[in-house]
Design a protein around this motif. Sequence first.
Motif, PDB file in Angstrom:
ATOM      1  N   THR A 139       0.819  -1.218   0.000  1.00 45.36           N
ATOM      2  CA  THR A 139       0.000   0.000   0.000  1.00 45.36           C
ATOM      3  C   THR A 139       0.852   1.267   0.000  1.00 45.36           C
ATOM      4  OG1 THR A 139      -0.169   0.113   2.416  1.00 45.36           O
ATOM      5  CG2 THR A 139      -1.849  -1.185   1.251  1.00 45.36           C
ATOM      6  N   ARG A 140       2.177   1.101   0.107  1.00 41.24           N
ATOM      7  CA  ARG A 140       3.079   2.253   0.108  1.00 41.24           C
ATOM      8  C   ARG A 140       4.169   2.056  -0.932  1.00 41.24           C
ATOM      9  NH1 ARG A 140       5.445   3.161   5.749  1.00 41.24           N
ATOM     10  NH2 ARG A 140       5.768   0.926   5.596  1.00 41.24           N
ATOM     11  N   LEU A 141       4.684   3.181  -1.445  1.00 42.34           N
ATOM     12  CA  LEU A 141       5.769   3.160  -2.419  1.00 42.34           C
ATOM     13  C   LEU A 141       6.840   4.132  -1.939  1.00 42.34           C
ATOM     14  CD1 LEU A 141       6.872   2.293  -5.232  1.00 42.34           C
ATOM     15  CD2 LEU A 141       5.658   4.266  -6.168  1.00 42.34           C
ATOM     16  N   ASP A 142       8.072   3.636  -1.832  1.00 39.87           N
ATOM     17  CA  ASP A 142       9.206   4.469  -1.436  1.00 39.87           C
ATOM     18  C   ASP A 142       9.994   4.817  -2.690  1.00 39.87           C
ATOM     19  OD1 ASP A 142      11.212   5.747   0.116  1.00 39.87           O
ATOM     20  OD2 ASP A 142      12.418   3.916   0.050  1.00 39.87           O
ATOM     21  N   VAL A 147      10.942   9.866  -0.867  1.00 39.24           N
ATOM     22  CA  VAL A 147       9.556  10.313  -0.955  1.00 39.24           C
ATOM     23  C   VAL A 147       8.705   9.083  -0.680  1.00 39.24           C
ATOM     24  CG1 VAL A 147       7.750  11.262  -2.444  1.00 39.24           C
ATOM     25  CG2 VAL A 147      10.118  12.027  -2.717  1.00 39.24           C
ATOM     26  N   LEU A 148       7.793   9.181   0.256  1.00 41.89           N
ATOM     27  CA  LEU A 148       6.898   8.068   0.563  1.00 41.89           C
ATOM     28  C   LEU A 148       5.518   8.388   0.004  1.00 41.89           C
ATOM     29  CD1 LEU A 148       6.660   5.317   1.944  1.00 41.89           C
ATOM     30  CD2 LEU A 148       5.950   6.524   4.019  1.00 41.89           C
ATOM     31  N   LEU A 149       4.997   7.458  -0.778  1.00 45.54           N
ATOM     32  CA  LEU A 149       3.688   7.618  -1.393  1.00 45.54           C
ATOM     33  C   LEU A 149       2.753   6.511  -0.936  1.00 45.54           C
ATOM     34  CD1 LEU A 149       4.840   8.326  -5.067  1.00 45.54           C
ATOM     35  CD2 LEU A 149       4.219  10.008  -3.336  1.00 45.54           C
ATOM     36  N   GLY A 150       1.494   6.843  -0.770  1.00 47.17           N
ATOM     37  CA  GLY A 150       0.463   5.849  -0.486  1.00 47.17           C
ATOM     38  C   GLY A 150      -0.155   5.410  -1.799  1.00 47.17           C
ATOM     39  N   ARG A 151      -0.374   4.106  -1.958  1.00 47.14           N
ATOM     40  CA  ARG A 151      -0.936   3.570  -3.200  1.00 47.14           C
ATOM     41  C   ARG A 151      -2.407   3.225  -3.021  1.00 47.14           C
ATOM     42  NH1 ARG A 151       1.590  -1.495  -4.755  1.00 47.14           N
ATOM     43  NH2 ARG A 151       0.631  -1.137  -6.758  1.00 47.14           N
ATOM     44  N   GLU A 152      -3.240   3.746  -3.890  1.00 47.88           N
ATOM     45  CA  GLU A 152      -4.639   3.360  -3.969  1.00 47.88           C
ATOM     46  C   GLU A 152      -4.780   2.539  -5.246  1.00 47.88           C
ATOM     47  OE1 GLU A 152      -7.713   6.326  -3.174  1.00 47.88           O
ATOM     48  OE2 GLU A 152      -6.109   7.646  -2.477  1.00 47.88           O
ATOM     49  N   ALA A 153      -4.537   1.244  -5.137  1.00 43.17           N
ATOM     50  CA  ALA A 153      -4.468   0.373  -6.307  1.00 43.17           C
ATOM     51  C   ALA A 153      -5.754   0.343  -7.110  1.00 43.17           C
ATOM     52  CB  ALA A 153      -4.077  -1.042  -5.881  1.00 43.17           C
ATOM     53  N   ASP A 154      -6.898   0.427  -6.446  1.00 45.60           N
ATOM     54  CA  ASP A 154      -8.177   0.378  -7.164  1.00 45.60           C
ATOM     55  C   ASP A 154      -8.334   1.542  -8.139  1.00 45.60           C
ATOM     56  OD1 ASP A 154      -8.787  -1.889  -5.757  1.00 45.60           O
ATOM     57  OD2 ASP A 154     -10.118  -0.881  -4.328  1.00 45.60           O
ATOM     58  N   TYR A 155      -7.636   2.656  -7.865  1.00 48.77           N
ATOM     59  CA  TYR A 155      -7.766   3.844  -8.699  1.00 48.77           C
ATOM     60  C   TYR A 155      -6.475   4.195  -9.439  1.00 48.77           C
ATOM     61  CZ  TYR A 155     -11.876   4.373  -5.794  1.00 48.77           C
ATOM     62  OH  TYR A 155     -13.053   4.157  -5.141  1.00 48.77           O
ATOM     63  N   SER A 156      -5.436   3.374  -9.303  1.00 44.45           N
ATOM     64  CA  SER A 156      -4.124   3.674  -9.888  1.00 44.45           C
ATOM     65  C   SER A 156      -3.669   5.076  -9.493  1.00 44.45           C
ATOM     66  CB  SER A 156      -4.152   3.537 -11.409  1.00 44.45           C
ATOM     67  OG  SER A 156      -4.460   2.232 -11.778  1.00 44.45           O
ATOM     68  N   ARG A 157      -3.818   5.384  -8.202  1.00 41.79           N
ATOM     69  CA  ARG A 157      -3.513   6.719  -7.695  1.00 41.79           C
ATOM     70  C   ARG A 157      -2.443   6.617  -6.613  1.00 41.79           C
ATOM     71  NH1 ARG A 157      -8.638   9.891  -6.512  1.00 41.79           N
ATOM     72  NH2 ARG A 157      -9.105   8.023  -5.325  1.00 41.79           N
ATOM     73  N   LEU A 158      -1.570   7.634  -6.582  1.00 36.77           N
ATOM     74  CA  LEU A 158      -0.546   7.744  -5.549  1.00 36.77           C
ATOM     75  C   LEU A 158      -0.762   9.039  -4.778  1.00 36.77           C
ATOM     76  CD1 LEU A 158       2.550   6.723  -7.689  1.00 36.77           C
ATOM     77  CD2 LEU A 158       1.397   5.316  -5.983  1.00 36.77           C
TER      78      LEU A 158
END
Length: 159
Positions: free
Chosen positions: A121-124, A138-149
């Motif tokens: 659920t996170r991308l570094d 940079v730490l990003l949160g992943r919303e896989a259902d929406y292809s959103r960071l």
Amino acid sequence: RRILVLPQSAAAAPTPTTRLLRRQHDLTAAFIDYIGLINAAPGDRRARWELIGEYTRSLKNLAKDLQIPVFAIAQLGRQAEQSLGGELQLSHLRESGNIEQDANVVMLMSCPHENGVTDWTRLDIHVAKNREGRTGHVLLGREADYSRLNHLGWTPAGA
């Protein structure tokens, strides 16, 4: 504004294709997917690192000539999986010498690991090299259902 993602067939010689598209369609960025697919011409007996070096130099010159960012995707070597602390390094790039030398910015992406478990659920994004700015994570949160960071935070190098 137009962005180009070069197909595998054009990635071996991106310069003519990109120049043409820049003239015809006001191209604002180019993405090369990916450097590892480069092959030598028949009869070319140069070492792989020489081919990669020539290619990365041509990409850098292309970016300068057309005044657009050129993003080149590269693969990490297997040693990245065994790195202590899970920290990705520039040396983990395959054929890294030329890529590291020619790039203005190198970003290494991974999902964080804790206690042997991957957090999908996170991308570094480790900004390992930046000639014109800061390095860090940079730490990003992943919303896989929406292809959103979503931006979760920034940690400068050395902090």
